[in-house]
Design a protein around this motif. Structure first.
Motif, short mmCIF file in Angstrom:
data_model
loop_
_atom_site.label_atom_id
_atom_site.label_comp_id
_atom_site.label_asym_id
_atom_site.label_seq_id
_atom_site.Cartn_x
_atom_site.Cartn_y
_atom_site.Cartn_z
N MET A 1 0.84 -1.27 -0.05
CA MET A 1 0.12 0.09 -0.14
C MET A 1 0.85 1.33 -0.05
O MET A 1 1.14 1.96 1.10
CB MET A 1 -0.96 0.06 1.29
N VAL B 1 3.47 4.51 -0.94
CA VAL B 1 4.89 4.99 -0.61
C VAL B 1 4.73 5.77 0.64
O VAL B 1 3.76 6.44 1.11
CB VAL B 1 5.20 5.88 -1.78
N GLY C 1 6.34 9.14 -6.10
CA GLY C 1 4.94 9.39 -6.07
C GLY C 1 4.55 9.50 -4.78
O GLY C 1 3.41 8.77 -4.66
N SER D 1 2.32 10.33 -1.53
CA SER D 1 1.10 11.27 -0.85
C SER D 1 1.17 10.67 0.51
O SER D 1 0.98 9.70 0.70
CB SER D 1 0.02 11.15 -1.79
N PRO D 2 0.89 11.86 1.27
CA PRO D 2 0.54 11.38 2.69
C PRO D 2 -0.41 10.59 2.93
O PRO D 2 -1.65 10.74 2.31
CB PRO D 2 0.64 12.82 3.30
N ASN D 3 -0.58 9.65 3.84
CA ASN D 3 -1.54 8.96 4.34
C ASN D 3 -2.41 9.60 5.33
O ASN D 3 -1.89 9.98 6.44
CB ASN D 3 -1.01 7.77 5.07
N SER E 1 -5.05 9.03 7.03
CA SER E 1 -5.37 8.41 8.49
C SER E 1 -4.49 8.53 9.36
O SER E 1 -4.70 8.87 10.63
CB SER E 1 -5.67 6.82 8.08
#
Lengths: 338, 338
Positions: free
Chosen positions: B1, B3, B45, B47-49, B51
């Motif tokens: 899941m 980066v 690539g 992008s922040p998680n 949650s």
DNA sequence: GTGAAAGCGCTAACAA
DNA sequence: TTGTTAGCGCTTTCAC
């Protein structure tokens, strides 16, 4: 910030895992223990922190419904159904308005919301097969509406060509011969408009009626205003149509207004058929004959298939499902003697 | 899941904290370092998680807009504006449909979504001051629409009594004397209906017109069908009204349909005014005179104040803001000689 | 200007 | 049937 599992565990004198199991029911918990935990939950007013749960599970419980226009009652009605169905599966639905903008649609496919949604129900209008195939996001995708076929995703739609056919056949059956089409896409990049146009041409041919390019009105968008303008243009023709098939109910409503302003009688002078069966068409004067897709079925099915993909319960190959539609005859085509 | 920060940190040969600072800009990062990190982000690539971010920060970036009916174009139009404004502030807006159900409204106040939303924009219809005061959830709340005043929350609304006044005054000005009201709430628990009713009575009194209870039509809900039924009942009176003020445009549209079916001319026999300025009323035949609230202002303001509360930038006491409205005169009151 | 590490609340693998 | 614990990815304090 609020009560956590730990608080409950302490209060009930059990471990975190046990509380979690009471909440989620993954494994059995002794009756006595369960009651103590439940009591603590009720007393302290616990509710799970979804961010934490989702971080751990890798899912957020959110699904998105991306539609080209929230203002179109068709989509508002569809959204209402989808929200209800999603809630029934424990998901929250967030709405994305693409505004029929190609850039926005592309971003959505690239997963601009990757980390916030578990899956996407998407009604694309400006992008095609290639763009969908080039998609980089890896969460499940269900397509609704027309326009993109032969892609490895579930797809729910009505048979547009057949729907157009049915509309035109109805107009032919009540004796109309100069049947116009409102809502051809200007650049041809609006897939569903192309399909409905194709159905229009095929049905004309099937009825041995000539295809007259001048009876095809192009519109930029597909709202009431576009329908009104298109109708005005058609009325200005040397030989105006005696019937109109509109891309959707909204443009049909606009056409209706133009006809009223021009003093034309509907259906006597011009008969009118739309697509979508929005409530507005049941209250307009005259009421609007329409092709009614099964919105309930579309909304429910889309959510169900998406949830099944997210949860991995559906493993079969993606399916294209054609949902039923039916012609609802109302005043706008109810002519004397037919 | 996907980066993670860690991947970026390894790739760029820096610590997690540094990457975080490049992403968020909380503290300065050396130019050279920043570039290396940025390069890694672009290449992988990242992008922040959300949650994870939200778990840590205690916020989710989600705000909810709870409305009584998604199907009402007024709310659909409002929602579209609010979604856009929320996105501009970096928030995602989720829509909650209360279906004008008291239980659902109460649950919302109790924070059924406590952990999933940072704040709530709420248009209550079935609950009152007491229930709002008893609210247990602690996230910010902004009220829109009418009905609940004197509570410690920001509140955006039009002045309903004044709006009703304006509508009635207009009908009086064009010479109407038997002015009906469609949309009184049956049990009196729909606050906005009560307010509009009050404006109706006050305006009648101000014009020296008698209040006739028989000219007040109660409705269960406030959709097109309700308006149609109410109008039918009014037309069945021994002395029917010569004008109607409807609770909203949707009921007015229903009334319009009933009038058409009964063969009454609008506005000649019966003039008609609604509230909301939904697009449908600009295309009906006749077009609908209406009281237009400033939806753009309401939607924007509601989101702005909510975001300010969430982020703690707004510390002043909660405010009740009255947004402007105006009468838009259209065909349904455009009588010869006025 | 940069790094190490704690910990947000939860689930699930492993242990008892 | 129940408990212990690692760790999801991130922000932030403290240290250098």
């Amino acid at each position: 910030m609020g009560v956590s599992l730990k608080d409950i565990a302490e209060r009930a004198g059990v471990s975190l895992a046990t509380v979690s199991n009471v909440v989620n029911g993954y494994r059995p918990v002794g009756e006595h223990t369960r009651q103590r935990v439940q009591k603590a939950i009720d007393e302290l007013g616990y509710s799970p922190n979804l961010s934490a749960r989702h971080l751990r599970r890798g899912r957020t419980g959110l699904i998105a419904l991306a539609i080209p226009e929230l203002n179109n009652p068709y989509f508002a009605e569809l959204a209402e159904i989808a929200i209800r169905e999603a809630a029934g599966h424990g998901y929250t639905l967030v709405m994305e308005n693409t505004a029929a903008d190609r850039e926005v649609e592309l971003q959505l496919l690239e997963g601009s919301r990757r980390h916030i949604i578990d899956g996407l129900i998407f009604s694309p209008v400006r992008i095609g097969r290639e763009e969908v195939l080039a998609r980089t996001a890896d969460s499940p995708l269900v397509l609704i509406g027309e326009g993109v076929y032969d892609v490895p995703h579930d797809h729910i739609a009505i048979d547009n060509v057949a729907a157009s056919h049915a509309a035109i056949a109805h107009l032919v059956a009540i004796g109309r011969r100069r049947i116009a089409f409102i809502g051809a896409a200007p650049s041809g990049d609006r897939q569903s408009a192309n399909l409905r146009m194709r159905g229009y041409r095929e049905a004309l041919a099937a009825a041995d009626l000539p295809f007259r390019p001048r009876l095809v009105a192009h519109t930029d968008e597909f709202g009431r205003l576009d329908g009104m303008r298109a109708m005005r243009a058609l009325l200005a023709l040397p030989e105006p149509p005696d019937a109109v098939f509109a891309y959707n109910d909204l443009t049909a409503i606009g056409a209706l207004r133009a006809l009223a302003e021009a003093g034309r009688r509907v259906p006597d002078d011009v008969a009118l058929v739309g697509i979508d069966d929005i409530e507005e068409g049941r209250f307009s004067t005259p009421t609007l004959t329409t092709i009614a897709p099964d919105k309930e079925e579309i909304g429910r099915l889309a959510v169900r298939r998406l949830v099944a993909r997210i949860e991995g319960t559906e493993v079969a190959a993606p399916l294209t499902v054609q949902t039923p539609f039916r012609l609802i005859r109302r005043e706008s085509t109810r002519t004397p003697g037919t």
